[in-house]
Design a protein around this motif. Sequence first.
Motif, PDB file in Angstrom:
ATOM      1  N   ARG A  44       1.068  -1.067  -0.338  1.00  0.00           N
ATOM      2  CA  ARG A  44       0.167   0.064   0.638  1.00  0.00           C
ATOM      3  C   ARG A  44       0.805   1.286  -0.445  1.00  0.00           C
ATOM      4  NH1 ARG A  44      -5.509  -0.304   3.763  1.00  0.00           N
ATOM      5  NH2 ARG A  44      -4.937  -1.930   2.351  1.00  0.00           N
ATOM      6  N   GLU A  45       0.673   2.532  -0.664  1.00  0.00           N
ATOM      7  CA  GLU A  45       1.622   3.568  -1.010  1.00  0.00           C
ATOM      8  C   GLU A  45       0.596   4.885  -0.941  1.00  0.00           C
ATOM      9  OE1 GLU A  45       3.347   3.810  -4.723  1.00  0.00           O
ATOM     10  OE2 GLU A  45       1.060   3.645  -6.018  1.00  0.00           O
ATOM     11  N   GLY A  46       1.202   5.760  -0.623  1.00  0.00           N
ATOM     12  CA  GLY A  46       0.252   6.678  -0.267  1.00  0.00           C
ATOM     13  C   GLY A  46       0.542   7.771  -1.733  1.00  0.00           C
ATOM     14  N   VAL A  47      -1.236   8.508  -1.653  1.00  0.00           N
ATOM     15  CA  VAL A  47      -1.053   8.754  -3.137  1.00  0.00           C
ATOM     16  C   VAL A  47      -0.873  10.239  -2.611  1.00  0.00           C
ATOM     17  CG1 VAL A  47      -3.005   9.287  -4.754  1.00  0.00           C
ATOM     18  CG2 VAL A  47      -2.349   6.991  -4.034  1.00  0.00           C
ATOM     19  N   ALA A  48      -1.887  11.138  -2.496  1.00  0.00           N
ATOM     20  CA  ALA A  48      -1.755  12.393  -1.528  1.00  0.00           C
ATOM     21  C   ALA A  48      -3.354  12.059  -0.113  1.00  0.00           C
ATOM     22  CB  ALA A  48      -3.489  13.150  -2.757  1.00  0.00           C
ATOM     23  N   VAL A  49      -2.211  13.314   0.765  1.00  0.00           N
ATOM     24  CA  VAL A  49      -2.969  13.956   2.151  1.00  0.00           C
ATOM     25  C   VAL A  49      -2.920  15.426   1.784  1.00  0.00           C
ATOM     26  CG1 VAL A  49      -2.217  11.559   3.105  1.00  0.00           C
ATOM     27  CG2 VAL A  49      -0.135  13.865   2.958  1.00  0.00           C
ATOM     28  N   ILE A  50      -4.175  15.379   2.930  1.00  0.00           N
ATOM     29  CA  ILE A  50      -4.641  16.905   3.060  1.00  0.00           C
ATOM     30  C   ILE A  50      -4.194  16.960   5.010  1.00  0.00           C
ATOM     31  CG2 ILE A  50      -6.399  16.176   3.359  1.00  0.00           C
ATOM     32  CD1 ILE A  50      -6.993  19.345   1.921  1.00  0.00           C
ATOM     33  N   VAL A  61       1.741  11.159  -9.400  1.00  0.00           N
ATOM     34  CA  VAL A  61       0.481  11.641  -9.434  1.00  0.00           C
ATOM     35  C   VAL A  61       0.313  13.260  -9.563  1.00  0.00           C
ATOM     36  CG1 VAL A  61      -0.885   9.927  -8.057  1.00  0.00           C
ATOM     37  CG2 VAL A  61       0.141  11.713  -6.947  1.00  0.00           C
ATOM     38  N   LYS A  62       1.591  13.263  -8.799  1.00  0.00           N
ATOM     39  CA  LYS A  62       1.644  15.202  -8.924  1.00  0.00           C
ATOM     40  C   LYS A  62       1.106  15.807 -10.367  1.00  0.00           C
ATOM     41  CE  LYS A  62       4.824  16.080  -5.352  1.00  0.00           C
ATOM     42  NZ  LYS A  62       6.781  16.246  -5.092  1.00  0.00           N
ATOM     43  N   GLY A  63       0.434  16.376 -10.316  1.00  0.00           N
ATOM     44  CA  GLY A  63      -0.051  17.064 -11.632  1.00  0.00           C
ATOM     45  C   GLY A  63      -0.866  16.439 -12.000  1.00  0.00           C
ATOM     46  N   ARG A  64      -1.967  15.487 -11.584  1.00  0.00           N
ATOM     47  CA  ARG A  64      -2.869  14.937 -12.171  1.00  0.00           C
ATOM     48  C   ARG A  64      -3.967  14.879 -11.005  1.00  0.00           C
ATOM     49  NH1 ARG A  64      -2.041   9.673 -13.708  1.00  0.00           N
ATOM     50  NH2 ARG A  64      -1.015   9.014 -12.269  1.00  0.00           N
ATOM     51  N   TYR A  77     -11.860  14.420  -1.231  1.00  0.00           N
ATOM     52  CA  TYR A  77     -12.469  13.687  -2.367  1.00  0.00           C
ATOM     53  C   TYR A  77     -10.742  13.995  -3.053  1.00  0.00           C
ATOM     54  CZ  TYR A  77     -16.795  16.085  -1.212  1.00  0.00           C
ATOM     55  OH  TYR A  77     -18.056  16.668  -0.848  1.00  0.00           O
ATOM     56  N   LEU A  78     -11.230  12.351  -4.100  1.00  0.00           N
ATOM     57  CA  LEU A  78      -9.839  12.698  -5.205  1.00  0.00           C
ATOM     58  C   LEU A  78     -10.347  12.805  -6.403  1.00  0.00           C
ATOM     59  CD1 LEU A  78      -6.809  12.009  -4.663  1.00  0.00           C
ATOM     60  CD2 LEU A  78      -7.126   9.714  -5.168  1.00  0.00           C
ATOM     61  N   GLN A  79      -9.649  14.162  -6.934  1.00  0.00           N
ATOM     62  CA  GLN A  79     -10.082  13.995  -8.135  1.00  0.00           C
ATOM     63  C   GLN A  79      -9.328  13.897  -9.138  1.00  0.00           C
ATOM     64  OE1 GLN A  79     -12.663  15.017 -10.013  1.00  0.00           O
ATOM     65  NE2 GLN A  79     -11.218  14.725 -11.398  1.00  0.00           N
ATOM     66  N   MET A  80      -9.086  12.494  -9.657  1.00  0.00           N
ATOM     67  CA  MET A  80      -8.581  12.104 -10.791  1.00  0.00           C
ATOM     68  C   MET A  80      -8.319  12.495 -11.778  1.00  0.00           C
ATOM     69  SD  MET A  80      -7.696   8.505  -8.744  1.00  0.00           S
ATOM     70  CE  MET A  80      -9.583   7.870  -9.506  1.00  0.00           C
ATOM     71  N   ASN A  81      -7.239  13.080 -12.740  1.00  0.00           N
ATOM     72  CA  ASN A  81      -7.244  13.323 -14.727  1.00  0.00           C
ATOM     73  C   ASN A  81      -6.139  12.832 -14.887  1.00  0.00           C
ATOM     74  OD1 ASN A  81     -10.510  15.328 -13.200  1.00  0.00           O
ATOM     75  ND2 ASN A  81      -7.918  16.315 -13.087  1.00  0.00           N
ATOM     76  N   GLY A  82      -6.307  12.818 -15.983  1.00  0.00           N
ATOM     77  CA  GLY A  82      -5.127  12.128 -16.887  1.00  0.00           C
ATOM     78  C   GLY A  82      -4.766  10.690 -15.948  1.00  0.00           C
ATOM     79  N   LEU A  83      -5.687   9.751 -16.252  1.00  0.00           N
ATOM     80  CA  LEU A  83      -5.685   8.373 -15.810  1.00  0.00           C
ATOM     81  C   LEU A  83      -4.289   7.776 -16.627  1.00  0.00           C
ATOM     82  CD1 LEU A  83      -9.098   7.543 -14.069  1.00  0.00           C
ATOM     83  CD2 LEU A  83      -6.561   7.893 -12.548  1.00  0.00           C
ATOM     84  N   GLU A  86      -1.045   2.419 -15.246  1.00  0.00           N
ATOM     85  CA  GLU A  86      -0.592   2.463 -13.577  1.00  0.00           C
ATOM     86  C   GLU A  86      -1.140   2.632 -12.329  1.00  0.00           C
ATOM     87  OE1 GLU A  86       0.684   2.956 -16.055  1.00  0.00           O
ATOM     88  OE2 GLU A  86       2.199   4.982 -16.499  1.00  0.00           O
ATOM     89  N   ASP A  87      -2.229   3.661 -12.676  1.00  0.00           N
ATOM     90  CA  ASP A  87      -3.195   3.895 -11.367  1.00  0.00           C
ATOM     91  C   ASP A  87      -4.045   2.830 -11.112  1.00  0.00           C
ATOM     92  OD1 ASP A  87      -2.869   7.432 -13.163  1.00  0.00           O
ATOM     93  OD2 ASP A  87      -1.460   6.830 -11.398  1.00  0.00           O
TER      94      ASP A  87
END
Length: 125
Positions: A44-50, A61-64, A77-83, A86-87
């Motif tokens: 398990r890996e971190g994606v984004a935290v606030i 995932v930076k920038g996406r 929320y997690l908005q995921m663009n440019g998937l 590998e995501d």
Amino acid sequence: VQVAESGGGLVQAGGSLRLSCTISGLTFDDYVMGWFRQATGQAREGVAVITWSGTKYADPVKGRFTITRDSAKNTLYLQMNGLKPEDTAMYYCAAGPTTATLIVGPLRPAGYSDWGQGTQVTVSP
């Protein structure tokens, strides 16, 4: 504490998805909230935290991806663009005490105490 994710699904490469996570049973603003993912056979890996001071993203995932939260709704929320393919992974929402997460490292799962069941994201080529 109850944590529940939603919004996963199947999407083509280049597409977008928005994940949501409702968290109840804790004081929302007292915790660090994060999104993590686990691909088959991977750790398990971190994606984004606030946190109270801002956001932090994993390099892939930076920038996406964009993490936001609505404290009035106790929702993350997690908005995921440019998937990308590998995501593809199971995505988990988690909450952790501020001190623990910052000592361990905010993108490391070990600092988080409350987890959801996950929502599957699959990106086809």
